[in-house]
Design a protein around this motif. Structure first.
Motif, mmCIF file in Angstrom:
data_model
loop_
_atom_site.group_PDB
_atom_site.id
_atom_site.type_symbol
_atom_site.label_atom_id
_atom_site.label_comp_id
_atom_site.label_asym_id
_atom_site.label_seq_id
_atom_site.Cartn_x
_atom_site.Cartn_y
_atom_site.Cartn_z
ATOM 1 N N ILE A 97 0.816 -1.218 0.000
ATOM 2 C CA ILE A 97 0.000 0.000 0.000
ATOM 3 C C ILE A 97 0.851 1.270 0.000
ATOM 4 O O ILE A 97 0.628 2.167 -0.827
ATOM 5 N N PRO A 98 1.855 1.413 0.895
ATOM 6 C CA PRO A 98 2.670 2.638 0.834
ATOM 7 C C PRO A 98 3.392 2.807 -0.496
ATOM 8 O O PRO A 98 3.495 3.925 -1.018
ATOM 9 N N MET A 99 3.889 1.697 -1.055
ATOM 10 C CA MET A 99 4.613 1.800 -2.310
ATOM 11 C C MET A 99 3.704 2.251 -3.440
ATOM 12 O O MET A 99 4.077 3.092 -4.262
ATOM 13 N N VAL A 100 2.470 1.734 -3.480
ATOM 14 C CA VAL A 100 1.535 2.110 -4.541
ATOM 15 C C VAL A 100 1.048 3.549 -4.356
ATOM 16 O O VAL A 100 1.008 4.340 -5.312
ATOM 17 N N VAL A 101 0.693 3.912 -3.116
ATOM 18 C CA VAL A 101 0.152 5.249 -2.865
ATOM 19 C C VAL A 101 1.216 6.320 -3.094
ATOM 20 O O VAL A 101 0.991 7.309 -3.814
ATOM 21 N N ILE A 102 2.394 6.146 -2.480
ATOM 22 C CA ILE A 102 3.454 7.142 -2.640
ATOM 23 C C ILE A 102 3.934 7.177 -4.081
ATOM 24 O O ILE A 102 4.213 8.252 -4.635
ATOM 25 N N GLY A 103 4.049 5.992 -4.718
ATOM 26 C CA GLY A 103 4.469 5.968 -6.107
ATOM 27 C C GLY A 103 3.483 6.679 -7.013
ATOM 28 O O GLY A 103 3.881 7.419 -7.920
ATOM 29 N N GLY A 104 2.169 6.486 -6.790
ATOM 30 C CA GLY A 104 1.169 7.189 -7.586
ATOM 31 C C GLY A 104 1.207 8.692 -7.365
ATOM 32 O O GLY A 104 1.077 9.477 -8.317
ATOM 33 N N TRP A 105 1.402 9.102 -6.104
ATOM 34 C CA TRP A 105 1.477 10.542 -5.825
ATOM 35 C C TRP A 105 2.715 11.161 -6.454
ATOM 36 O O TRP A 105 2.653 12.270 -7.005
ATOM 37 N N ILE A 106 3.835 10.463 -6.428
ATOM 38 C CA ILE A 106 5.064 10.979 -7.035
ATOM 39 C C ILE A 106 4.915 11.076 -8.551
ATOM 40 O O ILE A 106 5.361 12.042 -9.176
ATOM 41 N N ASN A 107 4.275 10.076 -9.153
ATOM 42 C CA ASN A 107 4.040 10.143 -10.602
ATOM 43 C C ASN A 107 3.152 11.325 -10.970
ATOM 44 O O ASN A 107 3.293 11.905 -12.051
ATOM 45 N N TRP A 108 2.224 11.682 -10.068
ATOM 46 C CA TRP A 108 1.346 12.817 -10.337
ATOM 47 C C TRP A 108 2.042 14.154 -10.080
ATOM 48 O O TRP A 108 1.906 15.102 -10.860
ATOM 49 N N ALA A 109 2.803 14.250 -8.994
ATOM 50 C CA ALA A 109 3.395 15.530 -8.598
ATOM 51 C C ALA A 109 4.716 15.815 -9.300
ATOM 52 O O ALA A 109 5.046 16.976 -9.556
ATOM 53 N N TYR A 110 5.494 14.776 -9.606
ATOM 54 C CA TYR A 110 6.831 14.985 -10.154
ATOM 55 C C TYR A 110 6.990 14.394 -11.552
ATOM 56 O O TYR A 110 8.106 14.120 -11.984
ATOM 57 N N ALA A 111 5.898 14.179 -12.256
ATOM 58 C CA ALA A 111 5.988 13.550 -13.576
ATOM 59 C C ALA A 111 6.719 14.464 -14.552
ATOM 60 O O ALA A 111 6.499 15.681 -14.589
ATOM 61 N N GLY A 112 7.610 13.870 -15.346
ATOM 62 C CA GLY A 112 8.275 14.601 -16.418
ATOM 63 C C GLY A 112 9.560 15.298 -16.039
ATOM 64 O O GLY A 112 10.182 15.936 -16.888
ATOM 65 N N PHE A 113 10.012 15.177 -14.770
ATOM 66 C CA PHE A 113 11.240 15.845 -14.349
ATOM 67 C C PHE A 113 12.455 14.965 -14.634
ATOM 68 O O PHE A 113 12.415 13.747 -14.476
ATOM 69 N N LEU A 114 13.539 15.610 -15.033
ATOM 70 C CA LEU A 114 14.865 14.982 -15.015
ATOM 71 C C LEU A 114 15.592 15.533 -13.806
ATOM 72 O O LEU A 114 15.727 16.754 -13.659
ATOM 73 N N CYS A 115 16.039 14.636 -12.907
ATOM 74 C CA CYS A 115 16.572 15.128 -11.633
ATOM 75 C C CYS A 115 18.058 14.857 -11.444
ATOM 76 O O CYS A 115 18.684 15.472 -10.584
ATOM 77 N N THR A 116 18.640 13.943 -12.191
ATOM 78 C CA THR A 116 20.073 13.670 -12.033
ATOM 79 C C THR A 116 20.582 12.932 -13.262
ATOM 80 O O THR A 116 19.804 12.581 -14.162
ATOM 81 N N LYS A 117 21.884 12.696 -13.277
ATOM 82 C CA LYS A 117 22.527 11.996 -14.388
ATOM 83 C C LYS A 117 23.616 11.110 -13.827
ATOM 84 O O LYS A 117 24.410 11.541 -12.983
ATOM 85 N N VAL A 118 23.661 9.872 -14.291
ATOM 86 C CA VAL A 118 24.701 8.957 -13.825
ATOM 87 C C VAL A 118 26.036 9.376 -14.440
ATOM 88 O O VAL A 118 26.075 9.851 -15.583
ATOM 89 N N PRO A 119 27.141 9.222 -13.706
ATOM 90 C CA PRO A 119 28.432 9.744 -14.172
ATOM 91 C C PRO A 119 29.159 8.836 -15.159
ATOM 92 O O PRO A 119 30.377 8.881 -15.242
ATOM 93 N N PHE A 120 28.451 8.018 -15.888
ATOM 94 C CA PHE A 120 29.087 7.160 -16.884
ATOM 95 C C PHE A 120 28.087 6.904 -18.004
ATOM 96 O O PHE A 120 26.862 6.944 -17.795
ATOM 97 N N PRO A 121 28.548 6.656 -19.202
ATOM 98 C CA PRO A 121 27.631 6.464 -20.334
ATOM 99 C C PRO A 121 26.898 5.128 -20.246
ATOM 100 O O PRO A 121 27.420 4.138 -19.743
ATOM 101 N N LEU A 122 25.667 5.123 -20.742
ATOM 102 C CA LEU A 122 24.850 3.925 -20.769
ATOM 103 C C LEU A 122 24.274 3.738 -22.168
ATOM 104 O O LEU A 122 24.136 4.693 -22.938
ATOM 105 N N THR A 123 23.932 2.498 -22.473
ATOM 106 C CA THR A 123 23.307 2.207 -23.759
ATOM 107 C C THR A 123 21.815 2.539 -23.695
ATOM 108 O O THR A 123 21.249 2.748 -22.614
ATOM 109 N N PHE A 124 21.180 2.561 -24.866
ATOM 110 C CA PHE A 124 19.770 2.939 -24.922
ATOM 111 C C PHE A 124 18.854 1.872 -24.328
ATOM 112 O O PHE A 124 17.660 2.126 -24.139
#
Length: 241
Positions: A117-144
């Motif tokens: 329940i906490p994972m679903v509720v908090i995850g749904g709220w985060i998807n609603w409140a913070y959707a579409g943000f880029l917040c960080t970048k890993v310090p090494f290249p990754l494949t697609f």
């Protein structure tokens, strides 16, 4: 493609809040689990049997560090044909069905409730409140191939796979704060989502075998065929060199 630059406000309004929310939810879930869970009662006979099996396994695995006389004394205590613990102790098989035990079912439902329940509720709220943000970048290249995992809700084909979206950052924190929980709450805590999933998959709570007599017989045979090989033989000469 030009290099992206994140607004410094994202650090204080997206990156750090997501980490703090995930951590605090885990702390609250831990204390809720303690408050709602009942004390597990263990019978004295069951505890004695489990400790005997554990001691025998430790003798088999670590007997190489004991002198031969000490190893044989412990081995004789468990496997002697007349007075051995595994020989003279007779137990009736007790096959328990967890589905027919109301207490076990209640504890299972509580655990699933507090984990999902906490994972679903908090995850749904985060998807609603913070959707579409880029917040960080890993310090090494990754494949697609990593884009669906690290850039949830950000559908930009040309975006570098090293960028991490807010929803993916929440998932990373959900499973990546294990060391912080162990440091604050101790190792056996209810906030560790990885441990909770492992317990559900493996049934770690049901560690005692149903038929203890078969377990005694198997351990007796294993310990009987175990030969002593003292690994510390001549260790004094090694140190003198």
């Amino acid at each position: 493609m030009a290099e992206l630059l994140l607004d410094s406000k994202i650090r204080f309004w997206v990156f750090l809040p997501l980490m703090a929310i995930t951590f605090l939810v885990g702390i609250i879930k831990h204390y809720l689990f303690i408050f709602m869970s009942n004390d597990k009662t263990v019978e004295k006979q069951q505890l004695t049997d489990s400790q005997a099996l554990l001691r025998s396994r430790l003798v088999r695995e670590n007997g190489k560090y004991l002198p031969k006389e000490s190893f044989l004394m412990r081995k004789n205590y468990f496997t002697n044909e007349d007075t051995g613990f595994f020989v003279k102790q007779k137990r009736q098989p007790t096959v328990k069905n967890p589905m027919s035990d109301p207490k076990a079912m209640t504890e299972m439902l509580k655990g699933n409730f507090l984990n999902m329940i906490p994972m679903v509720v908090i995850g749904g709220w985060i998807n609603w409140a913070y959707a579409g943000f880029l917040c960080t970048k890993v310090p090494f290249p990754l494949t697609f191939r990593f884009k669906p995992m690290l850039q949830k809700d950000v559908n930009l084909v040309s975006l570098d796979a090293s960028w991490v979206s807010s929803a993916s950052w929440y998932i990373i924190n959900l499973f990546g704060l294990r060391s912080m929980y162990n440091l604050v709450l101790g190792e056996n805590n209810a906030a560790d989502q990885t441990k909770a999933m492992q317990d559900q998959m493996s049934g770690a709570a049901l560690s005692m075998p149903d038929d203890i007599s078969k377990a005694f017989k198997a351990e007796n045979e294993s310990l009987t065929i175990t030969e002593h090989k003292w690994i510390l033989k001549g260790i004094d000469q090694v140190f003198l060199k």
